[in-house]
Design a protein around this motif. Structure first.
Motif, PDB file in Angstrom:
ATOM      1  N   ASN A  72       1.162  -0.890  -0.127  1.00 18.48           N
ATOM      2  CA  ASN A  72       0.084  -0.425   0.311  1.00 18.48           C
ATOM      3  C   ASN A  72       1.046   1.206  -0.052  1.00 18.48           C
ATOM      4  O   ASN A  72       0.608   2.126   1.216  1.00 18.48           O
ATOM      5  CB  ASN A  72      -0.596  -0.026   0.954  1.00 18.48           C
ATOM      6  N   ASP A  73       1.618   1.725  -0.960  1.00 16.73           N
ATOM      7  CA  ASP A  73       2.215   2.766  -1.220  1.00 16.73           C
ATOM      8  C   ASP A  73       2.092   2.975  -2.409  1.00 16.73           C
ATOM      9  O   ASP A  73       1.405   2.674  -3.702  1.00 16.73           O
ATOM     10  CB  ASP A  73       4.112   1.569  -0.388  1.00 16.73           C
ATOM     11  N   THR A  74       3.155   4.119  -3.355  1.00 11.93           N
ATOM     12  CA  THR A  74       3.254   4.309  -4.513  1.00 11.93           C
ATOM     13  C   THR A  74       3.699   2.927  -5.587  1.00 11.93           C
ATOM     14  O   THR A  74       4.922   2.564  -5.004  1.00 11.93           O
ATOM     15  CB  THR A  74       4.048   5.382  -4.526  1.00 11.93           C
ATOM     16  N   TYR A 129       7.876   4.239  -5.690  1.00  7.62           N
ATOM     17  CA  TYR A 129       8.284   2.153  -4.104  1.00  7.62           C
ATOM     18  C   TYR A 129       7.715   0.723  -4.605  1.00  7.62           C
ATOM     19  O   TYR A 129       8.995  -0.256  -4.173  1.00  7.62           O
ATOM     20  CB  TYR A 129       7.306   2.963  -2.731  1.00  7.62           C
ATOM     21  N   TYR A 151      11.247  -1.471  -4.491  1.00  6.63           N
ATOM     22  CA  TYR A 151      10.877  -1.979  -3.493  1.00  6.63           C
ATOM     23  C   TYR A 151      11.820  -2.483  -3.586  1.00  6.63           C
ATOM     24  O   TYR A 151      13.023  -3.710  -3.840  1.00  6.63           O
ATOM     25  CB  TYR A 151       9.942  -3.128  -3.127  1.00  6.63           C
ATOM     26  N   MET A 209      -0.414   6.260  -5.142  1.00  6.77           N
ATOM     27  CA  MET A 209      -0.530   5.391  -4.444  1.00  6.77           C
ATOM     28  C   MET A 209      -1.550   4.049  -4.771  1.00  6.77           C
ATOM     29  O   MET A 209      -2.939   4.658  -5.242  1.00  6.77           O
ATOM     30  CB  MET A 209      -1.688   5.982  -3.333  1.00  6.77           C
TER      31      MET A 209
END
Ligand code: ADP
Ligand code: ADP
Length: 229
Positions: free
Chosen positions: A91-93, A96, A100, A133
């Motif tokens: 749960n991020d952009t 990201y 990761y 997001m």
């Protein structure tokens, strides 16, 4: 580099239930091999063995002529990239999710990976681009979009070997075809591709191996296999 060789590989999760029973095949560096066969045939097992999640009971697996038992887990993970069937995104952009674990990855690398996975145009069309997001509190991505993010994440590692373990099986044919096209672009960048799939929709592989009950039942190009009926 990225040449793979399985030499009479035998493997069982439990001693009294053999799974792979004498698997031999070779993939020259930069080529694409498809491993097809029904559920339970042993496709994922082959992928996991290449990653050395488990050790084989007999035979040998080599990458560029080197037995993978002699390679550190670290360099094996650098050599082999894996895209799983179901990708769970953070749960991020989007940026990201692509970058990761790679703190040092630059914006340019993230964009390049997105281009190779053919998501760059889609991402740029979003209000916040790569900073959009995703997930529970953000944009809900389709299965195909998620898999492309996962492919971009793996491509960012530039692994000489890329395994797609049923990575596109859950998608519709059109989306799957698009992802295949983007993977063709990746393999032109000299990546050895292993595609594990339930169905033989894989036309473009240099070789198709048909797996049944842990043995190679048939092998050849798509054309070879079709002409045998
Ligand atoms: P495929 O990817 O072709 O569907 P798998 O490699 O996942 O096949 O499974 C091959 C066989 O190994 C199946 O019979 C499956 O039940 C068994 N198997 C897979 N993973 C495990 C495990 N972790 N422990 C025990 N048996 C397993
Ligand atoms: P990174 O190097 O980017 O951290 P890895 O390739 O090490 O990524 O692994 C990504 C994720 O995929 C990890 O959570 C790992 O547990 C999982 N994974 C990798 N290979 C397999 C495999 N053969 N079977 C199941 N999960 C795997």
């Amino acid at each position: 580099n990225g040449a793979i060789r399985f030499d009479d590989v035998h493997f069982a999760y439990d001693a009294n239930r053999p799974i792979l029973q004498g698997i031999s095949f070779e993939v020259p560096a930069g080529r694409t091999i498809a491993i097809v066969g029904p559920s339970g045939a042993g496709k994922s097992t082959i992928s996991r063995l290449l990653y050395r999640f488990y050790d084989i009971q007999s035979g040998a697996i080599t990458i560029d002529g080197q037995d993978i038992r002699d390679v550190t887990q670290r360099s094996l993970r650098a050599a082999v990239g894996m895209v799983p069937q179901d990708t769970v995104l953070f749960n991020d952009t989007i940026a990201y999710n692509i970058r990761y674990g790679r703190i040092a990855a630059t914006e340019a690398e993230v964009v390049r990976a997105a281009e190779l996975a053919q998501i760059a145009d889609f991402v740029r069309g979003l209000p916040d681009g790569f900073d959009t997001m995703v997930g529970e509190r953000g944009l809900k991505l389709s299965g195909g979009e998620k898999q492309r993010v996962a492919i971009a994440r793996t491509i960012l590692k530039s692994p000489p070997i890329l395994i797609l373990d049923e990575a596109t099986s859950a998608l519709d044919t059109h989306t799957e075809q698009e992802i295949q096209t983007s993977l063709d672009m990746v393999s032109k960048d000299r990546t050895t591709l292993i595609i594990a799939h339930r169905l033989s929709t894989i036309v473009d592989a240099d070789e198709i191996i048909v797996l049944r009950d842990g043995r190679i039942a048939e092998r050849g190009t798509h054309r070879d296999l079709m002409s045998q009926g």
